[in-house]
Design a protein around this motif. Structure first.
Motif, PDB file in Angstrom:
ATOM      1  N   SER A  27      64.828  12.197  47.588  1.00 30.86           N
ATOM      2  CA  SER A  27      63.565  12.585  46.960  1.00 30.86           C
ATOM      3  C   SER A  27      62.228  11.746  46.814  1.00 30.86           C
ATOM      4  CB  SER A  27      64.001  12.905  45.598  1.00 30.86           C
ATOM      5  OG  SER A  27      64.313  11.866  44.867  1.00 30.86           O
ATOM      6  N   CYS A  28      62.788  10.637  47.321  1.00 32.29           N
ATOM      7  CA  CYS A  28      61.630   9.571  47.037  1.00 32.29           C
ATOM      8  C   CYS A  28      60.653   9.401  48.108  1.00 32.29           C
ATOM      9  CB  CYS A  28      62.379   8.170  46.922  1.00 32.29           C
ATOM     10  SG  CYS A  28      61.230   6.582  46.876  1.00 32.29           S
ATOM     11  N   PRO A  29      59.698   9.770  47.983  1.00 28.96           N
ATOM     12  CA  PRO A  29      58.269   9.802  49.458  1.00 28.96           C
ATOM     13  C   PRO A  29      58.390   8.590  50.083  1.00 28.96           C
ATOM     14  CG  PRO A  29      57.521  10.779  47.233  1.00 28.96           C
ATOM     15  CD  PRO A  29      58.792  10.093  46.895  1.00 28.96           C
ATOM     16  N   SER A  39      62.987   2.326  47.700  1.00 26.14           N
ATOM     17  CA  SER A  39      63.757   3.343  47.231  1.00 26.14           C
ATOM     18  C   SER A  39      63.955   3.368  45.456  1.00 26.14           C
ATOM     19  CB  SER A  39      65.106   3.874  47.933  1.00 26.14           C
ATOM     20  OG  SER A  39      65.913   3.309  47.137  1.00 26.14           O
ATOM     21  N   PRO A  40      64.087   4.421  44.925  1.00 24.66           N
ATOM     22  CA  PRO A  40      64.443   4.309  43.568  1.00 24.66           C
ATOM     23  C   PRO A  40      65.670   3.243  43.237  1.00 24.66           C
ATOM     24  CG  PRO A  40      64.272   6.439  44.170  1.00 24.66           C
ATOM     25  CD  PRO A  40      64.309   5.935  45.381  1.00 24.66           C
ATOM     26  N   ARG A  47      64.623  -0.390  43.782  1.00 22.80           N
ATOM     27  CA  ARG A  47      63.492  -0.801  43.054  1.00 22.80           C
ATOM     28  C   ARG A  47      64.328  -1.092  41.590  1.00 22.80           C
ATOM     29  NH1 ARG A  47      59.781   3.604  45.321  1.00 22.80           N
ATOM     30  NH2 ARG A  47      58.753   2.287  46.719  1.00 22.80           N
ATOM     31  N   CYS A 105      55.755   1.558  45.061  1.00 18.51           N
ATOM     32  CA  CYS A 105      56.061   3.108  44.277  1.00 18.51           C
ATOM     33  C   CYS A 105      55.231   3.605  43.668  1.00 18.51           C
ATOM     34  CB  CYS A 105      57.219   2.425  42.998  1.00 18.51           C
ATOM     35  SG  CYS A 105      57.469   3.927  41.765  1.00 18.51           S
ATOM     36  N   LEU A 106      55.088   5.149  44.026  1.00 22.14           N
ATOM     37  CA  LEU A 106      53.847   5.956  43.687  1.00 22.14           C
ATOM     38  C   LEU A 106      53.853   6.315  42.153  1.00 22.14           C
ATOM     39  CD1 LEU A 106      54.828   8.184  46.666  1.00 22.14           C
ATOM     40  CD2 LEU A 106      52.671   7.506  46.390  1.00 22.14           C
ATOM     41  N   GLY A 107      54.703   5.912  41.433  1.00 24.81           N
ATOM     42  CA  GLY A 107      55.111   6.618  40.020  1.00 24.81           C
ATOM     43  C   GLY A 107      55.140   8.239  40.061  1.00 24.81           C
ATOM     44  N   CYS A 108      55.593   8.746  41.006  1.00 24.10           N
ATOM     45  CA  CYS A 108      55.687  10.149  40.983  1.00 24.10           C
ATOM     46  C   CYS A 108      56.910  10.734  40.331  1.00 24.10           C
ATOM     47  CB  CYS A 108      55.763  10.489  42.428  1.00 24.10           C
ATOM     48  SG  CYS A 108      57.383  10.145  43.269  1.00 24.10           S
ATOM     49  N   ALA A 131      59.795  11.574  41.065  1.00 22.78           N
ATOM     50  CA  ALA A 131      60.560  12.664  41.949  1.00 22.78           C
ATOM     51  C   ALA A 131      62.028  12.140  41.776  1.00 22.78           C
ATOM     52  CB  ALA A 131      60.329  12.649  43.401  1.00 22.78           C
ATOM     53  N   TYR A 177      63.470   6.541  35.084  1.00 25.53           N
ATOM     54  CA  TYR A 177      62.987   5.741  36.005  1.00 25.53           C
ATOM     55  C   TYR A 177      61.331   5.621  35.635  1.00 25.53           C
ATOM     56  CZ  TYR A 177      60.822   3.498  39.925  1.00 25.53           C
ATOM     57  OH  TYR A 177      60.293   2.711  40.928  1.00 25.53           O
TER      58      TYR A 177
HETATM   59  S1  SF4 Z   1      58.692   7.173  41.179  1.00 25.54           S
HETATM   60 FE1  SF4 Z   1      58.413   5.774  42.619  1.00 25.54          FE
HETATM   61  S2  SF4 Z   1      60.762   5.288  43.064  1.00 25.54           S
HETATM   62 FE2  SF4 Z   1      60.642   7.367  42.036  1.00 25.54          FE
HETATM   63  S3  SF4 Z   1      60.433   8.776  43.708  1.00 25.54           S
HETATM   64 FE3  SF4 Z   1      58.308   8.174  43.218  1.00 25.54          FE
HETATM   65  S4  SF4 Z   1      57.953   6.634  44.845  1.00 25.54           S
HETATM   66 FE4  SF4 Z   1      60.193   6.923  44.719  1.00 25.54          FE
END
Ligand code: SF4
Ligand SMILES: Cc1cc2nc3c(=O)[nH]c(=O)nc-3n(C[C@H](O)[C@H](O)[C@H](O)COP(=O)(O)OP(=O)(O)OC[C@H]3O[C@@H](n4cnc5c(N)ncnc54)[C@H](O)[C@@H]3O)c2cc1C
Ligand code: SF4
Lengths: 475, 414
Positions: free
Chosen positions: B26-28, B39-40, B43, B68-71, B73, B84
């Protein structure tokens, strides 16, 4: 120690960003989903294509360096733990579904393709890839092949090996071989079947030709509620004995139920002793009568209630609760360890009795969520690594449970594999002659033990020396 | 370790990750790079090592946290409920302190430019000349300069129409909403703010638009400046917290997700708690309240791109689809990987152009495969990112905020 210039040479093959060798970035590779033992590799190599995999492995062969294959690292038996293998070859960049053949119901997928992506890609054609491990939205086809993974629907549809038609395997020398092929039942030895379940010890799988299965026309999904685990187990035996083959037949005990309900609010009965999640599938015409029979069988074994999922949304919610149950357990204790064993279906009530005795003996809490229809148990042992002596008790309890499985005529793993976790139990199942025969077979593919050494087959040396010191607290 | 020894986050929160790996695909960034430190799971392990003092924030560690995008997902995917988003937000200011001075200064500068209206207006003045002009697009293509692409993706500069402080509802009163215009959002897409005000009024909402609002603080936090972020939040809450408000809405999903955290961010401020509790995505609100049937047809295939801060940050997925489906002639198609980040992610496309570019390329390929004529994206950042990419690649696809599409269908837009 890696030979001089190793990283440089690898970068020449896979690109500058294709080699990880800084300690900080290697940290996460120290374990997979099995966290009781940890060791980081010295380098991780990330090839972008199957051809690059072959080049990388050929270079490793020339340098005399053993390697460990890794997919998504969701394995639960430490199959990706580097033991005297400094390099990890990771398939995370092999993400292509190379061809889809709807008419002949097959796809060719690279090893790093995620299980669920395959089903998603052919959904519109009414097809899917049947093996559905609970980790299916993350685990890779390469990992499924290596572990011969199953899932809740294994009861009716079989495990990975029943759905793999052919494989491309890179031998530890870097030589590429094609096994099996697009047609079914080829004459000669079933080498594809040999490689499925070999846990990366025969080489690295780069591509798989997979069989697609029609998505069933209709489903009926039931939740049968029982006062005790014993009643639920009897119902399992009753259903199987009746000749009905449910698509899935899963049990969750009270402890797990409460954690899962906490996490997903699926409306589960939190004061029940156990529930069965039962699914029938097939042509709509046959379902009403079978449904009635299943209800009756459950009632006869003391079910206090049998609910039917009203619609697709409710079915999805029930399955989500079941498939993500392991995760929800994280809410009960800071650490847990999932065991995986098999007993003959008729012994399910007995093994559950023994598990609860073990829990009592070691003062541990153990929950059960498992594939009851296959007799594939998954006791989940809860603990807190920070409590002195608890890790040792967890390991002892795990061993006891597995020994009980064998004593009851079962096996030490249903679907999570041997890896490093269960290597010490292999002699319980196989005689020295059996193990020797397997080692000889392995030598045909990997005479020098370069591919995932010290996994699957016990070799006396490592069992004693390397294992114990590697044991660290879980995380 | 005593409480006071916490470096940036309580270790228990980090321990809730059981290392199962279910979040990986799920992590872009993991999908694109394939490296687990990006990856989450990777990290979280790095953050744990930082918190425990086993690792120092070396450039290598910082690199993986920055990527990390902070998205969030991963939060949607995680069965163990690992928070997260709050972990990475706590880690960012910590690593910020350990950055080399030059990098820190540049990030501080970016933060200042974006979040202070006067500075922003001066700094972005040249952009206005370029914004939305066809020749900018041609020039961007000829030079392949992504910054020019962004300029071409902006709507043509026509000045910001000041909105009246109160807009009365068109029909029976259903409630009162405070419209937060968003700093970057409003100055880049003023029309969208007007559109949502009119749509809400059409749905029976009394809309309050307090003047001189300022920034909500989301971007500062993203850049690791938690002090400024908190100051901005406090200022905003003093300025706009209204007892009579039922909802706080904004057209920027990134701001919307951030507003929801106000209660935790400023635990001792009742105004912030009020905003946090009442923050609501306007599309979600419109779908709940219902709108009269739209009259103007739009014959087009529309695909939704799910902005991370709408889907993963606020759990909104169906509302915009339901609303767009009501437009006569509109056909909704699904985008493969609609839930995967486009690479915009606040200031990510400016601080991490490499990975942002790869994610954009991935998004554009999915768009091409979908055959959609219009991509609807409910966040200004995504709009700019995807539109700039489409311009650079000369793709015949329109990228629009669903709010603007809706306003037009209801005869309320331009
Ligand atoms: S928040 Fe960061 S670690 Fe989590 S899915 Fe998005 S890019 Fe990956
Ligand atoms: C929450 C959770 C639920 C799970 N549920 C199930 C379940 O229901 N059923 C089930 O069977 N399993 C289950 N598992 C276990 C695990 O997901 C499976 O074993 C899965 O197939 C592993 O895939 P992976 O890509 O993560 O492989 P990894 O963990 O990366 O590797 C597993 C093994 O395969 C080898 N390997 C990986 N790729 C290759 C390759 N390309 N060629 C050769 N060898 C390779 C590795 O060396 C290692 O020995 C679960 C795990 C978790 C965390
Ligand atoms: S963040 Fe959640 S899904 Fe990812 S590894 Fe940790 S527990 Fe598993």
């Amino acid at each position: 120690m890696l030979p001089p210039g190793f990283a440089q040479r690898m970068r020449g093959l896979v690109g500058t960003d294709g080699v990880v060798d800084r300690p900080e970035s290697l940290l996460v590779y120290e374990c997979d989903g099995y966290t009781l033992e940890r060791a980081a590799p010295e380098a991780v190599v990330l090839p972008r294509t199957p051809a690059e995999v072959a080049q990388v492995i050929r270079a490793l062969w020339k340098d005399g360096v053993p390697f460990v294959p890794r997919g998504a690292g969701t394995g639960l038996s430490g199959g990706t733990l580097p033991v005297e293998a400094p390099v990890m070859v990771c398939t995370s960049r092999l993400q292509k579904i190379e061809s889809i053949d709807i008419a002949n119901r097959r796809v060719v997928a690279q090893a790093g393709v995620v299980n669920l992506w395959v089903s998603r890609a052919v959904k519109d054609a009414g097809l899917h890839f049947a093996p559905d491990p609970s980790s299916q939205n993350a685990c890779t086809i390469g990992g499924n092949v290596a572990e011969n993974s199953g899932g809740p629907h294994t009861l009716k549809y079989g495990v990975t090996t029943n759905h793999v038609l052919g494989l491309e395997l890179v031998l530890p020398t870097g030589e590429v071989v094609q096994l099996g092929g697009p047609v079914e039942d080829r004459p000669g030895y079933d080498l594809t079947g040999l490689v499925v379940g070999s846990e990366g010890t025969l080489g690295l799988v780069t591509r798989a030709t997979l069989r697609l299965t029609r998505v069933p026309e209709s489903y009926r999904t039931f939740l049968a509620v029982f006062d005790s685990v014993a009643d639920a187990s009897e119902a399992v035996s009753g259903i199987i004995a009746s000749g009905i083959i449910p698509a899935a037949l899963e049990m969750m005990d009270g402890l797990i139920l409460r954690a899962v309900e906490d996490a997903f609010h699926a409306g589960l009965p939190v004061d029940a002793g156990a529930v069965l999640l039962i699914e029938l599938d097939g042509p709509e015409a046959g379902l009403p009568s079978q449904s009635e029979e299943v209800r009756e069988l459950c009632k006869a074994q003391g079910a206090v209630e049998v609910r039917t999922a009203r619609d697709d949304a409710e079915r999805t919610l029930l399955w989500k609760a079941r498939k993500r149950a392991f995760g929800a357990v994280g809410r009960l204790a800071p650490n847990y360890c999932t065991q995986d064993g098999v007993v003959p279906r008729t012994q399910v009530p007995e093994i559950l009795r023994r598990i609860s005795a073990t829990a009592e003996k070691h003062s541990l809490r153990i929950g059960n969520v498992f594939h009851a229809g296959d007799g594939n148990i998954h006791p989940i042992i809860l603990f807190d690594e920070r409590n002195a002596g608890e890790v040792e008790r967890v390991l002892a309890a795990g061993t006891e449970i597995l020994e009980a499985c064998v004593a009851l005529g079962g096996s030490v793993t249903g679907e999570h594999g041997i890896g490093v976790e269960k290597i010490a139990q292999m002699p319980l199942l196989f005689s020295p002659e059996d193990l020797h025969a397997m080692a000889t077979l392995r030598s045909v593919f990997d005479p020098q033990r370069r591919a995932n050494p010290h996994k699957l087959l016990p070799d006396s040396k490592v069992c004693v020396e390397a294992r114990a010191p590697r044991r660290q607290a879980a995380m | 370790m005593a409480d006071s020894d916490v470096r940036f986050v309580e270790i228990e929160k980090l321990l809730s990750c059981v290392h199962c790996g279910l979040c990986l695909p799920s992590c872009p960034t993991y999908l694109e790079l394939g490296t687990e430190a990006d990856s989450p799971r990777g990290r979280i392990l790095l953050m744990r090592a930082l918190e425990e003092g086993r690792l120092r924030p070396t450039p290598e560690v910082t690199r993986h946290l920055d990527s990390c995008l902070g998205c969030r997902a991963c939060e949607t995917a995680c069965p163990s409920g690992v928070p997260y988003g709050s972990l990475i937000e706590a880690a960012r200011p910590f690593v910020e302190e350990h950055r080399p001075p030059v990098a820190r200064f540049l990030r501080w500068l970016l933060d200042s430019v974006l979040t202070q209206p006067t500075v922003r207006n001066v700094a972005t003045a040249p952009l206005r000349l370029l914004a939305g002009k066809p020749w900018t697009a041609r020039f961007a293509r000829a030079t392949s300069l992504s910054l020019l692409g962004y300029a071409a993706a902006l709507p043509e500069w026509r000045g910001v129409t000041p909105l009246p402080p109160v807009i009365e509802p068109d029909r029976e009163l259903r409630g009162t909403a405070v419209l937060l215009t968003g700093c970057v959002a409003h100055s880049s897409f003023p029309q969208t703010t007007v559109s949502i005000a009119r749509l809400l009024a059409r749905a029976g909402v009394r809309v309050l638009i307090p003047p001189d609002q300022g920034c909500c603080g989301a971007l500062s936090l993203h850049l690791g400046n938690d002090t400024r972020s908190r100051d901005l939040a406090l200022r905003l809450s003093r300025h706009v917290s209204e007892d009579e408000a039922d909802w706080y809405v904004t057209t920027a999903a990134g701001c919307g997700a951030h507003l929801r955290e106000y209660g935790t961010l400023l635990p001792n401020d009742s105004g912030a708690a009020n905003i946090g509790a009442k923050a609501r995505d306007p599309l979600d609100l419109l779908a709940e309240l219902g709108l009269p049937a739209p009259q103007r047809p739009l014959k087009a295939k529309i695909a939704m791109h799910d902005p991370c801060h709408l889907l993963h940050g606020q759990g909104v997925k169906n509302a915009p689809r339901e609303l767009l489906r009501q437009i006569p002639g509109a056909e909704l198609v699904e985008l493969a990987e609609a839930e995967i980040c486009c690479g915009s992610a606040g200031t990510y496309n400016l601080t991490e152009p490499g990975t942002a570019g790869r994610l954009l390329t991935r998004k554009l390929a999915d768009i091409r495969a979908s055959g959609a004529d219009i991509i609807a994206a409910a966040n200004p950042g995504c709009l700019l990112q995807i539109r700039s990419g489409a311009i650079l690649q000369n793709m015949p696809v329109q990228i629009a905020h669903p709010i603007d599409l809706l306003a037009r269908a209801h005869g309320l837009g331009d």
